[in-house]
Design a protein around this motif. Structure first.
Motif, PDB file in Angstrom:
ATOM      1  N   MET A  41      33.687  -9.011  -6.718  1.00  0.00           N
ATOM      2  CA  MET A  41      32.846  -8.268  -5.778  1.00  0.00           C
ATOM      3  C   MET A  41      33.550  -7.026  -5.253  1.00  0.00           C
ATOM      4  O   MET A  41      32.927  -5.958  -5.111  1.00  0.00           O
ATOM      5  N   ASN A  42      34.849  -7.159  -4.957  1.00  0.00           N
ATOM      6  CA  ASN A  42      35.555  -6.016  -4.373  1.00  0.00           C
ATOM      7  C   ASN A  42      35.518  -4.796  -5.281  1.00  0.00           C
ATOM      8  O   ASN A  42      35.295  -3.668  -4.838  1.00  0.00           O
ATOM      9  N   ASP A  43      35.725  -5.017  -6.573  1.00  0.00           N
ATOM     10  CA  ASP A  43      35.662  -3.893  -7.518  1.00  0.00           C
ATOM     11  C   ASP A  43      34.239  -3.366  -7.653  1.00  0.00           C
ATOM     12  O   ASP A  43      34.019  -2.151  -7.714  1.00  0.00           O
ATOM     13  N   ASP A  44      33.255  -4.271  -7.706  1.00  0.00           N
ATOM     14  CA  ASP A  44      31.853  -3.854  -7.863  1.00  0.00           C
ATOM     15  C   ASP A  44      31.380  -2.993  -6.700  1.00  0.00           C
ATOM     16  O   ASP A  44      30.592  -2.051  -6.883  1.00  0.00           O
ATOM     17  N   LEU A  45      31.841  -3.338  -5.482  1.00  0.00           N
ATOM     18  CA  LEU A  45      31.357  -2.637  -4.288  1.00  0.00           C
ATOM     19  C   LEU A  45      32.357  -1.618  -3.748  1.00  0.00           C
ATOM     20  O   LEU A  45      32.079  -0.955  -2.746  1.00  0.00           O
ATOM     21  N   GLY A  46      33.505  -1.470  -4.406  1.00  0.00           N
ATOM     22  CA  GLY A  46      34.504  -0.515  -3.946  1.00  0.00           C
ATOM     23  C   GLY A  46      35.178  -0.932  -2.646  1.00  0.00           C
ATOM     24  O   GLY A  46      35.428  -0.106  -1.767  1.00  0.00           O
ATOM     25  N   ILE A  47      35.495  -2.226  -2.520  1.00  0.00           N
ATOM     26  CA  ILE A  47      36.120  -2.760  -1.309  1.00  0.00           C
ATOM     27  C   ILE A  47      37.614  -2.956  -1.581  1.00  0.00           C
ATOM     28  O   ILE A  47      37.985  -3.718  -2.479  1.00  0.00           O
ATOM     29  N   ASP A  48      38.475  -2.275  -0.802  1.00  0.00           N
ATOM     30  CA  ASP A  48      39.914  -2.458  -0.975  1.00  0.00           C
ATOM     31  C   ASP A  48      40.399  -3.622  -0.110  1.00  0.00           C
ATOM     32  O   ASP A  48      39.623  -4.266   0.584  1.00  0.00           O
ATOM     33  N   GLY A  53      39.809  -7.507   4.313  1.00  0.00           N
ATOM     34  CA  GLY A  53      40.324  -8.166   5.504  1.00  0.00           C
ATOM     35  C   GLY A  53      39.438  -7.922   6.711  1.00  0.00           C
ATOM     36  O   GLY A  53      39.207  -8.817   7.534  1.00  0.00           O
ATOM     37  N   GLN A  54      38.874  -6.703   6.809  1.00  0.00           N
ATOM     38  CA  GLN A  54      37.962  -6.403   7.899  1.00  0.00           C
ATOM     39  C   GLN A  54      36.680  -7.237   7.804  1.00  0.00           C
ATOM     40  O   GLN A  54      36.176  -7.739   8.809  1.00  0.00           O
ATOM     41  N   ILE A 100      23.810  -7.992  -1.344  1.00  0.00           N
ATOM     42  CA  ILE A 100      24.476  -6.831  -0.763  1.00  0.00           C
ATOM     43  C   ILE A 100      24.842  -5.824  -1.860  1.00  0.00           C
ATOM     44  O   ILE A 100      25.109  -6.190  -2.997  1.00  0.00           O
ATOM     45  N   HIS A 101      24.849  -4.547  -1.470  1.00  0.00           N
ATOM     46  CA  HIS A 101      25.192  -3.481  -2.415  1.00  0.00           C
ATOM     47  C   HIS A 101      26.187  -2.480  -1.844  1.00  0.00           C
ATOM     48  O   HIS A 101      26.666  -1.599  -2.577  1.00  0.00           O
ATOM     49  N   THR A 102      26.488  -2.588  -0.559  1.00  0.00           N
ATOM     50  CA  THR A 102      27.414  -1.640   0.060  1.00  0.00           C
ATOM     51  C   THR A 102      28.424  -2.393   0.928  1.00  0.00           C
ATOM     52  O   THR A 102      28.211  -3.543   1.322  1.00  0.00           O
ATOM     53  N   PHE A 107      29.865  -6.068   5.619  1.00  0.00           N
ATOM     54  CA  PHE A 107      30.334  -6.225   6.989  1.00  0.00           C
ATOM     55  C   PHE A 107      29.255  -6.863   7.866  1.00  0.00           C
ATOM     56  O   PHE A 107      29.521  -7.779   8.655  1.00  0.00           O
ATOM     57  N   ALA A 108      28.024  -6.358   7.767  1.00  0.00           N
ATOM     58  CA  ALA A 108      26.942  -6.830   8.637  1.00  0.00           C
ATOM     59  C   ALA A 108      26.641  -8.310   8.420  1.00  0.00           C
ATOM     60  O   ALA A 108      26.492  -9.081   9.385  1.00  0.00           O
TER      61      ALA A 108
END
Length: 425
Positions: A41-48, A53-54, A100-102, A107-108
């Motif tokens: 998921m992190n790569d798909d959505l651009g989450i570092d 962690g956030q 989710i897509h973003t 986060f929400a």
């Protein structure tokens, strides 16, 4: 013929404890499956790592902010209605994670999942404290806490397998979120019809059993004395309250480090695929579950709680420090499992202390749980920042070990001096 206490324990276990434990299993799966989704998921959505962690921390932000409102609803509407609505709500949010897509949507929904789950764990402790006297409470509460390691033992391999799905050209992490959220919704509907609010309303107990529960709980509250029912303003000035909160913070810090970062750490060390990582990551949780099961029974048999919590916490700190010092390999994995045994042993007995010292007070239990769960906000943020900057987990593990030792020290020095003589079975 078993005596009335054993009969009550078996009936309450089958009717209430078993279902509540399954629900806690599902709540844990629905909150921690993000650690497996993150593998893709992190790569798909651009989450570092920092953003991940956030997102993990935002769950706990919602979880902590809404605990007292949730417990207020529990006291107002009773366990059956409150639990049913709570479980259905978090099931819906958990399943919605599939869409989710973003990063912002991630986060929400993590925040909303925390809001939906808030109050459920302390509500279960307060609820069972109204049904189980001290002599049986360690086993009852210890069994519900087995839900957390069970969720990883079950959820790890299952999540790893679901991550392999590619139906309708959708990535497996989306199917994992959706398919793991559906059982929660269905069991929430079942809870609306199955749970019973109070012992005097339980049609599945006979008159002698109802009278025994009322007499035993009443006797224990009388023995606890007026300190158990202090006003809120005076309660928050009790050192024992904050010492217990500190130890729970320490124990959850160890668990959160395992829950949210173990799969990614294993991948970086081994390069294994998601299915293999799912199986390997279950091993420490088998140890944690073993520690819970054995220590809860030992503590009930001895009717001693302080040392059955403190010694395992210190042992967990030592084994975790040794594990990280030895690097990857069989010895490190063995020490990791033994550290998890210590964590589980301490956690299984821990909740008998606030249930006894504060007579099952929902406010005291919620305060301790809320403060302890601050670890869920701070630990992912701290670990994410440290790993992003240094790429090393050594500092993280040594800090966790120090926190565990400090929590155990507070328990022995502050709480032990205020414990009354143990209640005999």
């Amino acid at each position: 013929m078993p005596d009335v206490g054993d009969r009550v324990y078996r009936k309450v276990w089958l009717r209430l404890v078993l279902l509540l434990t399954v629900l806690i299993v599902l709540s844990s799966i629905d909150r921690v499956n993000v650690s497996f989704a993150a593998l893709h998921m992190n790569d798909d959505l651009g989450i570092d790592k920092v953003a991940y962690g956030q997102g993990v921390s935002l769950f706990f932000a919602g979880y902590l902010l809404f605990q007292f409102p949730s417990i207020w609803l529990f006291r107002k509407f009773g366990m059956r209605l409150w639990a049913g609505v709570t479980v259905i709500s978090w099931g819906v949010v958990a399943a919605a994670m599939a869409f989710i897509h973003t990063k912002e949507q991630f986060f929400a929904l993590r925040f909303l999942l925390g809001v939906a789950e808030s109050g459920f764990a302390p509500g279960v402790v307060a609820f069972l404290s109204q049904w189980m006297p001290q002599a049986y409470r360690g086993r009852a509460l210890g069994f519900t806490l087995l839900a957390v390691p069970a969720s990883v033992i079950i959820g790890g391999p299952v999540s790893g397998l679901l991550m392999q799905l590619d139906w309708l050209d959708l990535p497996g992490w989306r199917w994992m979120y959706f398919l793991e959220g559906l059982p929660t919704i269905m069991l929430g509907l079942f809870a609306l019809f199955w749970l019973t609010d109070r012992a005097d309303k339980a049609r599945w107990l006979d008159g002698d059993e109802k009278a025994w529960i009322a007499a035993e709980i009443g006797r224990e509250r009388a023995e606890a004395g007026p300190k158990a029912d202090l006003p809120v303003v005076k309660l928050i000035l009790q050192p024992r309250l904050w010492a217990l909160a500190a130890l729970w913070f320490a124990l959850l810090t160890g668990s959160n480090a395992l829950i949210f970062w173990l799969p990614q750490t294993l991948k970086s060390l081994t390069g294994f695929d998601a299915v293999t990582i799912g199986w390997i990551s279950a091993l420490p949780w088998l140890g944690l579950g073993l520690g819970m099961f054995v220590n809860a029974r030992m503590s009930d048999r001895a009717q001693e709680r302080i040392w059955h919590s403190a010694i395992p916490a210190v042992a967990a700190a030592g084994f975790l420090a040794i594990a990280i010092s030895t690097g990857a390999g069989p010895l490190a994995l063995t020490c990791l499992v033994l550290g998890a045994v210590g964590l589980g042993a301490a956690q299984s007995v821990f909740w008998t202390l606030p249930a006894r010292l504060f007579a099952g007070s929902p406010f005291a239990i919620t305060t301790i749980n809320l403060c302890g769960n601050l670890s869920g906000v701070l630990t992912p943020l701290a670990i994410g920042a440290i790993l992003q900057k240094s790429g090393s987990v050594h500092m993280v593990v040594f800090a966790v070990a120090a926190i565990l030792v400090a929590g155990a020290g507070l328990l022995v020095t502050v709480v032990a001096s205020q414990m009354q003589k143990p209640v005999k079975a």
